[in-house]
Design an enzyme around this catalytic site. Structure first.
Site, mmCIF file in Angstrom:
data_model
loop_
_atom_site.group_PDB
_atom_site.id
_atom_site.type_symbol
_atom_site.label_atom_id
_atom_site.label_comp_id
_atom_site.label_asym_id
_atom_site.label_seq_id
_atom_site.Cartn_x
_atom_site.Cartn_y
_atom_site.Cartn_z
ATOM 1 N N ASP A 112 -2.286 -1.141 10.547
ATOM 2 C CA ASP A 112 -2.489 -1.115 9.099
ATOM 3 C C ASP A 112 -3.118 -2.405 8.565
ATOM 4 O O ASP A 112 -3.438 -2.477 7.380
ATOM 5 C CB ASP A 112 -1.144 -0.924 8.373
ATOM 6 C CG ASP A 112 -0.577 0.472 8.555
ATOM 7 O OD1 ASP A 112 -1.301 1.347 9.077
ATOM 8 O OD2 ASP A 112 0.592 0.685 8.180
ATOM 9 N N LYS B 174 0.857 -1.199 0.000
ATOM 10 C CA LYS B 174 0.000 0.000 0.000
ATOM 11 C C LYS B 174 0.883 1.235 0.000
ATOM 12 O O LYS B 174 2.058 1.188 0.410
ATOM 13 C CB LYS B 174 -0.927 0.042 1.223
ATOM 14 C CG LYS B 174 -0.241 0.082 2.614
ATOM 15 C CD LYS B 174 0.213 1.437 3.120
ATOM 16 C CE LYS B 174 0.796 1.365 4.539
ATOM 17 N NZ LYS B 174 1.575 2.546 4.928
#
Ligand code: C5P
Length: 281
Positions: free
Chosen positions: A129, A8
């Protein structure tokens, strides 16, 4: 079973003052990008994990191991292999993505039938995350990262990632932010940018962790400046660093930029495509 686990980048990352539990409230636009680790699962009597990167631990320090332990019914096993392509400690969420994919695929492998939201609750115990990777490719993440609002990805889906050989320790970057900015107004409702091209979008993107990361690593700060001059466009940092990125509307532009940077030495510049796959695929 081979599973691709995408990296990401944080297109935008706003950070508030620390909460009483020490974590910082964030409002961040996460998108997955086409750089992948690979997991494979095979039947086994016990739990085992092997990794092709000797620098990555393959025991309870590894989030994949902890994801498997959190789900594993008594008496069940699995042999997991992890092939790393996403650099560790670079702000690309590789370990978190691996763990989220492990949760989804092990749920199926062991036929447990947990819902996505149940898996997200487990994911949040593994790291801030991890839950995002259950809702790719694009989401606004709030709380300490675990409150997920899926949103459309930007139009500009090609990126060039620059991977400096610098490890930024996340807790130290957050601590330095608090030292540099002892009080801060924080609004987690800031609207998502609506720009439609990379040239419009890039100047609107902010990462509050850039100032502390660049303060801790003047080398990284210098590298960002050099990249912006070479590419003649804004370059941003992902997460707590050290990965730097810029966005493009077309593959040809991203490839040309990566070639321009190839001559710089010391840095690895990787053009990345819009991602396919991920934990929800
Ligand atoms: O949740 P995770 O293990 O990824 O967090 C690593 C460290 O980053 C935390 O221990 C904390 O120091 C910092 N952090 C934070 N606020 C967040 C996320 C992480 O302060 N929202």
């Amino acid at each position: 079973m081979r599973i691709q686990c995408p990296a990401k980048i944080n297109l935008d990352l706003r950070v508030g003052p620390p909460r009483t539990d020490g974590f910082h409230p964030i409002r961040s636009w996460f998108v997955t990008v086409g750089l992948y680790d690979t997991l494979t699962l095979s039947p086994a009597d016990d739990l085992s994990l092997t990794c092709d990167d000797p620098a990555v631990p393959s025991d309870a320090r590894n989030l994949v191991w902890r994801a498997a332990e959190a789900l594993r019914p008594a008496g069940r096993g699995v042999a997991i292999t992890l092939s790393k392509r996403i650099p560790s400690g670079g702000g690309l969420g590789g370990g978190s993505s691996d763990a989220a994919s492990a949760l989804v695929r092990l749920d199926a492998f062991w036929e447990l039938g947990r819902s996505r939201d149940e898996l997200a609750t487990i994911a949040a115990t593994l790291g801030s995350d991890v839950p995002f990777f259950l809702y790719p490719p694009s989401a606004i993440c709030r709380g300490r990262g675990e409150v997920i609002e899926p949103v459309p990805p930007p139009n500009s889906r090609w990126a060039v990632l620059v991977l400096p050989p610098i490890h930024m320790p996340t807790p130290a970057v957050f601590r330095r932010l608090d030292e540099l900015r002892p009080t801060a107004a924080f609004d987690d409702e800031t609207p998502q940018p609506t720009a439609t091209t990379a040239a419009e979008l890039l100047p609107t993107l902010v990462n509050d962790l850039e100032a502390p990361a660049f303060d801790l690593s003047p080398e990284l700060a210098g590298m960002r400046g050099t990249l912006e001059r070479r590419l003649d466009r804004p370059v941003r940092m992902s997460g707590s660093g050290s990965t730097l990125f810029t966005l493009y509307d077309a593959e040809s532009e991203a490839r040309a930029a990566a070639l321009t940077l190839a001559g710089m030495g010391r840095v690895e510049a990787v053009p990345v495509a819009p991602p396919s796959g991920g934990a929800s695929a």
